[in-house]
Scaffold this motif. Structure first.
Motif, PDB file in Angstrom:
ATOM      1  N   ARG A 181       0.858  -1.093  -0.136  1.00 23.09           N
ATOM      2  CA  ARG A 181      -0.131   0.051   0.141  1.00 23.09           C
ATOM      3  C   ARG A 181       0.916   1.169   0.170  1.00 23.09           C
ATOM      4  O   ARG A 181       1.764   1.349   0.943  1.00 23.09           O
ATOM      5  CB  ARG A 181      -1.022   0.120   1.153  1.00 23.09           C
ATOM      6  CG  ARG A 181      -2.123   0.559   0.881  1.00 23.09           C
ATOM      7  CD  ARG A 181      -3.243   0.349   1.624  1.00 23.09           C
ATOM      8  NE  ARG A 181      -3.921  -1.235   1.000  1.00 23.09           N
ATOM      9  CZ  ARG A 181      -4.779  -1.914   2.168  1.00 23.09           C
ATOM     10  NH1 ARG A 181      -5.292  -1.429   3.365  1.00 23.09           N
ATOM     11  NH2 ARG A 181      -5.311  -3.049   1.863  1.00 23.09           N
ATOM     12  N   ALA A 182       0.586   2.298  -0.945  1.00 21.68           N
ATOM     13  CA  ALA A 182       1.453   3.413  -1.179  1.00 21.68           C
ATOM     14  C   ALA A 182       0.986   4.547   0.050  1.00 21.68           C
ATOM     15  O   ALA A 182      -0.049   4.485   0.196  1.00 21.68           O
ATOM     16  CB  ALA A 182       1.119   3.758  -2.359  1.00 21.68           C
ATOM     17  N   PRO A 183       1.770   5.319   0.132  1.00 23.34           N
ATOM     18  CA  PRO A 183       1.687   6.434   1.000  1.00 23.34           C
ATOM     19  C   PRO A 183       0.619   7.367   0.194  1.00 23.34           C
ATOM     20  O   PRO A 183       0.916   7.265  -1.248  1.00 23.34           O
ATOM     21  CB  PRO A 183       3.131   7.089   1.182  1.00 23.34           C
ATOM     22  CG  PRO A 183       3.919   6.680   0.067  1.00 23.34           C
ATOM     23  CD  PRO A 183       3.276   5.332  -0.124  1.00 23.34           C
ATOM     24  N   PRO A 184      -0.160   8.207   0.626  1.00 26.72           N
ATOM     25  CA  PRO A 184      -0.605   9.022  -0.298  1.00 26.72           C
ATOM     26  C   PRO A 184       0.245  10.236  -1.038  1.00 26.72           C
ATOM     27  O   PRO A 184       1.338  10.399  -0.162  1.00 26.72           O
ATOM     28  CB  PRO A 184      -1.639   9.941   1.097  1.00 26.72           C
ATOM     29  CG  PRO A 184      -1.122   9.644   2.133  1.00 26.72           C
ATOM     30  CD  PRO A 184      -0.217   8.388   2.078  1.00 26.72           C
ATOM     31  N   LEU A 185      -0.428  10.514  -1.857  1.00 28.63           N
ATOM     32  CA  LEU A 185       0.303  11.475  -2.690  1.00 28.63           C
ATOM     33  C   LEU A 185       0.130  12.903  -2.398  1.00 28.63           C
ATOM     34  O   LEU A 185      -1.079  13.194  -2.255  1.00 28.63           O
ATOM     35  CB  LEU A 185      -0.096  11.626  -4.141  1.00 28.63           C
ATOM     36  CG  LEU A 185       0.804  12.117  -5.279  1.00 28.63           C
ATOM     37  CD1 LEU A 185       2.460  11.344  -5.319  1.00 28.63           C
ATOM     38  CD2 LEU A 185       0.245  11.849  -6.601  1.00 28.63           C
TER      39      LEU A 185
ATOM     40  N   ARG B  31       4.407  15.084 -13.010  1.00 25.17           N
ATOM     41  CA  ARG B  31       3.964  15.394 -11.792  1.00 25.17           C
ATOM     42  C   ARG B  31       2.476  15.851 -11.835  1.00 25.17           C
ATOM     43  O   ARG B  31       1.781  15.465 -10.838  1.00 25.17           O
ATOM     44  CB  ARG B  31       4.834  16.484 -11.228  1.00 25.17           C
ATOM     45  CG  ARG B  31       4.568  16.974  -9.705  1.00 25.17           C
ATOM     46  CD  ARG B  31       4.935  16.180  -8.916  1.00 25.17           C
ATOM     47  NE  ARG B  31       4.540  16.318  -7.598  1.00 25.17           N
ATOM     48  CZ  ARG B  31       4.125  15.735  -6.403  1.00 25.17           C
ATOM     49  NH1 ARG B  31       4.768  14.498  -6.445  1.00 25.17           N
ATOM     50  NH2 ARG B  31       3.945  16.296  -5.295  1.00 25.17           N
ATOM     51  N   ARG B  32       2.210  16.894 -12.754  1.00 21.83           N
ATOM     52  CA  ARG B  32       0.906  17.410 -12.870  1.00 21.83           C
ATOM     53  C   ARG B  32      -0.184  16.105 -13.241  1.00 21.83           C
ATOM     54  O   ARG B  32      -1.318  16.099 -12.610  1.00 21.83           O
ATOM     55  CB  ARG B  32       0.687  18.250 -14.100  1.00 21.83           C
ATOM     56  CG  ARG B  32       1.189  19.609 -13.662  1.00 21.83           C
ATOM     57  CD  ARG B  32       0.890  20.492 -14.717  1.00 21.83           C
ATOM     58  NE  ARG B  32      -0.519  20.845 -15.256  1.00 21.83           N
ATOM     59  CZ  ARG B  32      -1.265  21.737 -14.994  1.00 21.83           C
ATOM     60  NH1 ARG B  32      -0.902  22.699 -14.078  1.00 21.83           N
ATOM     61  NH2 ARG B  32      -2.510  21.798 -15.246  1.00 21.83           N
ATOM     62  N   GLN B  33       0.187  15.075 -14.023  1.00 23.82           N
ATOM     63  CA  GLN B  33      -0.555  14.132 -14.558  1.00 23.82           C
ATOM     64  C   GLN B  33      -1.204  13.238 -13.279  1.00 23.82           C
ATOM     65  O   GLN B  33      -2.269  12.487 -13.077  1.00 23.82           O
ATOM     66  CB  GLN B  33       0.196  13.203 -15.449  1.00 23.82           C
ATOM     67  CG  GLN B  33       0.207  14.007 -16.835  1.00 23.82           C
ATOM     68  CD  GLN B  33      -1.125  14.272 -17.294  1.00 23.82           C
ATOM     69  OE1 GLN B  33      -2.137  13.353 -17.346  1.00 23.82           O
ATOM     70  NE2 GLN B  33      -1.192  15.578 -17.719  1.00 23.82           N
TER      71      GLN B  33
ATOM     72  N   ALA C 104      -5.185  10.008 -10.575  1.00 22.27           N
ATOM     73  CA  ALA C 104      -5.965   9.626  -9.523  1.00 22.27           C
ATOM     74  C   ALA C 104      -6.736   8.378  -9.837  1.00 22.27           C
ATOM     75  O   ALA C 104      -6.513   7.447  -8.846  1.00 22.27           O
ATOM     76  CB  ALA C 104      -6.927  10.826  -9.251  1.00 22.27           C
ATOM     77  N   PHE C 105      -6.972   8.183 -11.114  1.00 25.25           N
ATOM     78  CA  PHE C 105      -7.785   6.829 -11.379  1.00 25.25           C
ATOM     79  C   PHE C 105      -6.677   5.834 -11.301  1.00 25.25           C
ATOM     80  O   PHE C 105      -6.966   4.528 -10.816  1.00 25.25           O
ATOM     81  CB  PHE C 105      -8.592   6.840 -12.745  1.00 25.25           C
ATOM     82  CG  PHE C 105      -9.550   7.858 -12.840  1.00 25.25           C
ATOM     83  CD1 PHE C 105     -10.408   8.237 -11.627  1.00 25.25           C
ATOM     84  CD2 PHE C 105      -9.849   8.404 -14.079  1.00 25.25           C
ATOM     85  CE1 PHE C 105     -11.191   9.175 -11.976  1.00 25.25           C
ATOM     86  CE2 PHE C 105     -11.005   9.374 -14.108  1.00 25.25           C
ATOM     87  CZ  PHE C 105     -11.598   9.590 -13.079  1.00 25.25           C
TER      88      PHE C 105
ATOM     89  N   SER D 191       8.036   7.785  -5.630  1.00 26.50           N
ATOM     90  CA  SER D 191       8.568   9.057  -5.408  1.00 26.50           C
ATOM     91  C   SER D 191       8.891   9.639  -6.704  1.00 26.50           C
ATOM     92  O   SER D 191       9.808   8.815  -7.188  1.00 26.50           O
ATOM     93  CB  SER D 191       9.552   9.603  -4.242  1.00 26.50           C
ATOM     94  OG  SER D 191      10.196  10.423  -4.535  1.00 26.50           O
ATOM     95  N   LEU D 192       8.329  10.654  -7.407  1.00 25.64           N
ATOM     96  CA  LEU D 192       8.873  11.065  -8.748  1.00 25.64           C
ATOM     97  C   LEU D 192      10.503  11.604  -8.528  1.00 25.64           C
ATOM     98  O   LEU D 192      11.160  11.215  -9.213  1.00 25.64           O
ATOM     99  CB  LEU D 192       8.245  12.365  -9.246  1.00 25.64           C
ATOM    100  CG  LEU D 192       8.572  12.786 -10.521  1.00 25.64           C
ATOM    101  CD1 LEU D 192       7.305  13.227 -11.310  1.00 25.64           C
ATOM    102  CD2 LEU D 192       9.055  14.142 -10.289  1.00 25.64           C
TER     103      LEU D 192
END
Lengths: 400, 618
Positions: free
Chosen positions: B300-304, B488-490, B497-498, B569-570
């Protein structure tokens, strides 16, 4: 004061240090030291022997000679990357080495762009000196075309007319087969090419390959596989009588790096190119062999000769040029006469190919291991097209 | 007539031999996967160790003893590996497991190099089995028949073990529902260690049995494991019966095809695989995958979250520093400009490559092991389009157009794999993408007319304004910055989000009306384009394109970078790429044993991440 201002004088100080006269002349040497160790480890030892001899005699131009080694893992992109690192970070004076045609061409491409000398020691590709030839590249070994010519001369004497070929599925293999076909068909227009097998390099499927050759029902076979592939092919072929009653002409198989591991599996009577190191009795070879055996306590292989000679030609060229400047080195290499353990040879000015030859003979079994018999040395000059013809095969911009 | 019969019989026998060898190697891999759900990348290395150990032992004892000794030793090693390296990773994401076993590959390669040296060791023949028999008037090696027999014996033995013994019943139960088995009081940990040892022993047996007709080489580890992957994927993950049928299928088809079409030697297994998966995505013996549920907790990923102001300020400073690099590099002692700019430019393209993996794995939860496919496609896209573009356009415009073409072709490749991937997930997807990448790599070698084969395509360095390393570096920097900010915007846009929703809970995402197929396709399209752009930039930096850019090593390097920086992380993607590339370059310069050091570093890093994750969870 910004830190950069502080660094500036330091940079100057270091810059002036690097121009000191007793600094070694650096050669950047790239080869497949782990991927093709059978050849390249003796090759490295040959280089070490040559360095020892040259530096004991005071080096060249009053400076010692050093070699910075890089392992390309048989990967052309890595080889080119090492070349760039050696030139830009290690600040080598010239580049040398490479095994496969791909790595050779990749380093040649970089050397040409950066205008730095590259002495291609081992790659056999004809493209390296001819259709992709470069002003900055010189090649030592007898090329695919030269060795194919030597072998075809012997093959033409055989009665066989139905030929099949087996070669690894990459540039070296395809080029060797093409060159051999052309050379033999020119001498013997009655020859038919009835089958070909292209196993993946290092992954020869022995059963299927032998079957493919057998299915073509050839009278003679031309082979250009080497290393583990050759061993698999020979083992399977021996137990399936593939070679019984058939003539086999085989490139490189007489080189101790590929012949020795075959031991008692060594097929007899194959016509091969190679290096009968235990039987060559010239003064030049005796001196080389004695020194090599004394230093490493093992017998020399062909790689040893190639590595040793590469460094000797570089030393000779540096001496002749009196400088490490690339342009002067190119001028020196053109027409450079040098001595190799095989005897005197020279680099042709026309196409930058050396005339160092190769030995052609037959394989035989003696005391459970393979040797070469009925061999003779064939001077490279005798199987090369004329220098003028060689020059014409090069791209227009490097013909001068 | 008799000749046709001869040829047919020998094709059949050769096919059985190759198939038998493939099965011997693949059986252990699929067994381990079935029970432990771990793809053991080091399986080929274990087979290699089996061959080398047998070679050492056979110098003093006869073959059967040597082989048994090697099998026992390697099985013991396998048990140890399971206890020390694999066990802590069962709850960890698939990616970490794959990378840990790859670290093991690197270490074992250097161990073998240190112990046995770099030369190929040709196995002595097996006395008593070295002769040949006459079949239809032609000779055939006895040892090949023995190999067919051994493969059949192992297959029968495994079948008996699985159906008749308690151990086998437990293995099958564990394959179906491991937690339930644990709840019933079975010592699951012992079972897993036992299965791993058995799998390792089978690998060693395969390697050892190859020796009498083959050679022990340092490169056989990756060759064998990739072959085994193909067999396991075609056979269906975890299915021994499927692996048996797949091995025979591949062996027989290959044996026939090599007689008819000799140049197919590289591509054939991957063609067979693509065809099988197209007709039957779960493989010959596999069952259709269960409906998608929530991933395990560790995944499970950390929230963005948006970047905090301090980080933004830091980034602006970093970008300023990077933009000024061509100037301050000159001031460093020892003339670092050329080499420093090379390292920086390469780090940028590799950062883009890691970014493509970040999007796929970190954002989409789509595990891939074949990202080099898109990298290679982009590389060849640039290499092939640049020369014609140069004819019609000024150099600078041609470069940009070629890069665009590279990204486009990478994106198309992404769509292709995405289409294959719609019905797959997790490790199956990783294996299929790996196999596709191997197929593209083989094509790059084989399609000589187009790609130049192993000799590659040369003469691709920028000319004109961008011939200067500094100028080209600034171009790469500008492109990378623009692309990274856009990505990053995407990730905050609805599409992103989807994608994250699908990653976190595919079932709920589907129930909410999202098209998982469309999301996967789009994720692969973007990732393919990013990797393609990275490959294109790499080609322009180096001036050459070679098949190696599409090879397995490239994929693995990318994953290591991703893990180094953190997959979610980007910025981590870029940091990981820069760190890995610098480390890698300097290690190679410093020591011939850089693989082992890198492998050990990889294991240490994974260990550190586990400890960290555990502390987070507390």
């Amino acid at each position: 004061m910004r830190p950069a201002r502080l660094l500036l004088p330091l940079a100057f100080a270091l810059g002036s240090l690097s121009a000191h006269a007793a600094d070694p002349i650096k050669i950047g040497e790239i080869n497949s030291y782990t991927a093709l160790a059978a050849f390249t480890q003796p090759y490295k030892k040959g280089i070490e022997l040559a360095l020892e001899e040259i530096n004991r005699a005071g080096g060249v131009l009053g400076r010692p000679l050093t070699v910075v080694f890089r392992d390309d893992g048989f990967k052309p992109a890595d080889a080119a990357r090492h070349a760039e690192e050696l030139v830009t970070a290690e600040k080598v004076d010239l580049l040398a080495g490479t095994f496969s045609s791909g790595t050779g061409l990749a380093v040649a491409d970089y050397a040409t762009r950066q205008k730095i000398l590259f002495v291609a020691s081992e790659p056999l590709s004809d493209a390296l000196v001819w259709d992709k030839g470069s002003r900055y590249v010189f090649r030592l070994r007898a090329s695919t075309a030269m060795q194919a010519e030597m072998l075809a001369a012997e093959a033409a004497k055989l009665p066989a007319t139905r030929w099949a070929t087996v070669a690894p599925n990459y540039e070296y293999g395809t080029a060797f087969v093409a060159a051999f076909k052309q050379a033999l068909s020119t001498k013997r227009p009655d020859v038919q090419w009835v089958g070909e097998q292209w196993p993946a390099q290092g992954k020869l499927d022995a059963g299927a390959t032998v079957e493919g050759v057998e299915a073509a029902k050839p009278q003679a076979i031309f082979n250009a596989t080497f290393g583990p592939d050759l061993a698999r092919f020979v083992k399977e072929g021996n137990s399936r009588d593939l070679f019984k009653g058939r003539a086999v002409v085989s490139a490189l198989t007489g080189e101790p790096e590929y012949l020795d591991p075959l031991k008692d599996e060594t097929p007899e009577g194959w016509i091969v190119t190679g290096y009968p190191w235990s039987q060559i009795d010239t003064e030049a070879h005796r001196a080389f062999r004695t020194a090599y055996e004394a230093k490493f306590n093992e017998s020399p292989r062909l790689g040893s000769v190639v590595g040793y000679t590469t460094i000797q030609t570089i030393a000779a060229a540096l001496k002749k040029a009196g400088s490490t400047e690339t342009e002067k080195l190119i001028a020196a290499y053109r027409g450079l006469d040098f001595n190799s353990p095989f005897g005197p040879a020279k680099f042709r000015a026309g196409d930058h190919q050396s005339t160092m030859g190769a030995f052609v003979g037959k394989t035989a079994l003696k005391d459970g291991r393979g040797i070469m018999t009925d061999w003779r040395y064939i001077d490279g000059a005798s199987v090369l097209p004329s220098e003028e013809e060689g020059r014409r095969r090069r791209p227009a911009e490097v013909q001068n | 007539m008799i000749e046709t019969l001869q040829t047919l019989l020998f094709i059949l026998l050769n096919g059985l031999v190759s198939g038998g060898v493939l099965f011997l190697i693949a059986a252990g891999l699929t067994l381990i996967f079935g029970v432990c759900r771990v793809v053991n990348f080091a399986h080929g290395s274990l087979a290699m160790l089996g061959a080398f150990t047998t070679y050492a032992l056979v110098q003093v004892v006869p073959y059967p003893v040597a082989i048994l000794g090697a099998v026992a030793l390697v099985a013991l090693l396998g048990a140890g590996v399971e206890r020390v390296i694999i066990r802590p990773l069962y709850a960890a994401p698939d990616l970490l497991q794959l990378l840990a076993t790859f670290g093991l590959v690197l270490i074992l390669q250097d161990v073998a190099l240190a112990v046995w040296g770099p030369e190929d060791l040709i196995g002595p023949r097996w006395p008593g089995l070295s002769g040949s028999v006459t079949l239809l008037g032609r000779r055939y090696p006895l040892y090949n028949l023995f190999l067919i027999g051994m493969a059949a014996l192992v297959a029968l033995g495994l079948h008996g073990l699985m159906t008749r013994s308690r151990f086998g019943i437990l293995i099958r139960a564990a394959t179906l529902d491991a937690p339930m088995l644990g709840a019933l009081g079975v010592r699951e940990d012992l079972l897993r260690t036992g299965v791993f040892a058995l799998g390792a022993g089978l690998a060693a047996l395969g390697g050892a049995l190859l020796l009498p007709r083959d050679t022990a080489t340092l490169t056989m580890d990756l060759t064998l494991v990739v072959d085994a992957f193909v067999v396991v994927v075609v056979g269906g993950l975890g299915s021994i019966g499927g692996a048996f049928r797949a091995a025979l299928l591949i062996g027989l088809v290959q044996s026939a095809a090599l007689v008819i079409w000799p140049k197919s030697s590289l591509v054939l297994p991957f063609l067979i695989m693509a065809l099988t998966l197209w007709l039957r995505p779960q493989g010959l013996g596999g069952k259709p995958p269960p409906p998608p549920g929530p991933p395990p907790l560790a995944d499970r990923a950390p929230p963005l979250r948006p970047w905090p102001q301090a980080l933004k300020t830091g980034l602006v400073a970093l970008v300023t520093l990077l933009t000024a690099a061509p100037f301050w590099l000159v001031l460093l002692p020892g003339d670092w400009r050329a080499y420093g700019l090379l390292l920086l430019t390469e780090s940028l393209s590799l950062g883009l490559f890691a970014l493509s993996l970040h999007w796929l794995i970190g954002m989409g939860g789509l595990l891939t092991f074949g990202q080099a496919a898109f990298f290679g496609l982009g590389a060849y896209g640039v290499a092939l389009s640049l020369p014609p573009l140069r004819m019609g356009l000024p150099e600078e415009a041609a470069l940009l157009a070629a890069l665009l073409a590279g990204a486009g072709i990478g994106g198309l490749g992404g769509l292709m794999v995405g289409a294959l991937a719609t019905r797959l997930s997790g490790v199956s997807l990783a294996m299929v993408s790996l196999a596709v990448a191997q197929g593209i790599w083989s094509l790059a070698i084989q399609a000589k007319g187009l790609t130049g084969g192993d000799d590659g395509i040369l003469g691709l360095s920028p000319r004109g304004f961008f011939a200067d390393r500094g100028h080209f570096y600034l171009l790469a920097l500008a492109l990378t910055l623009a692309v990274a900010l856009w990505v990053r915007r995407q990730s905050f846009a609805p599409g992103g989000a989807f994608l994250r929703a699908m990653r976190d809970h595919p079932g709920r995402a589907a129930a909410a009306g999202l098209s998982l197929t469309g999301l996967k396709l789009r994720a692969f399209l973007l990732a393919g384009a990013l990797a393609g752009l990275a490959g294109g930039l790499t080609v322009l930096t180096r001036g050459t394109a070679f098949p190696q850019l599409a090879a397995l090593g490239q994929s693995v390097d990318g994953l290591v970078m991703l893990v180094l920086g953190g997959q979610f992380s980007l910025l981590g993607a870029f940091g990981g790429a820069a760190l890995f590339h610098t480390l890698h370059s300097e290690l190679i310069r410093a020591t011939p044993y850089w693989r082992a050091i890198l492998g050990a570093a990889l294991l240490a890093l994974i260990g550190a991440r586990l400890v960290w994750a555990r502390r987070e969870a507390r």
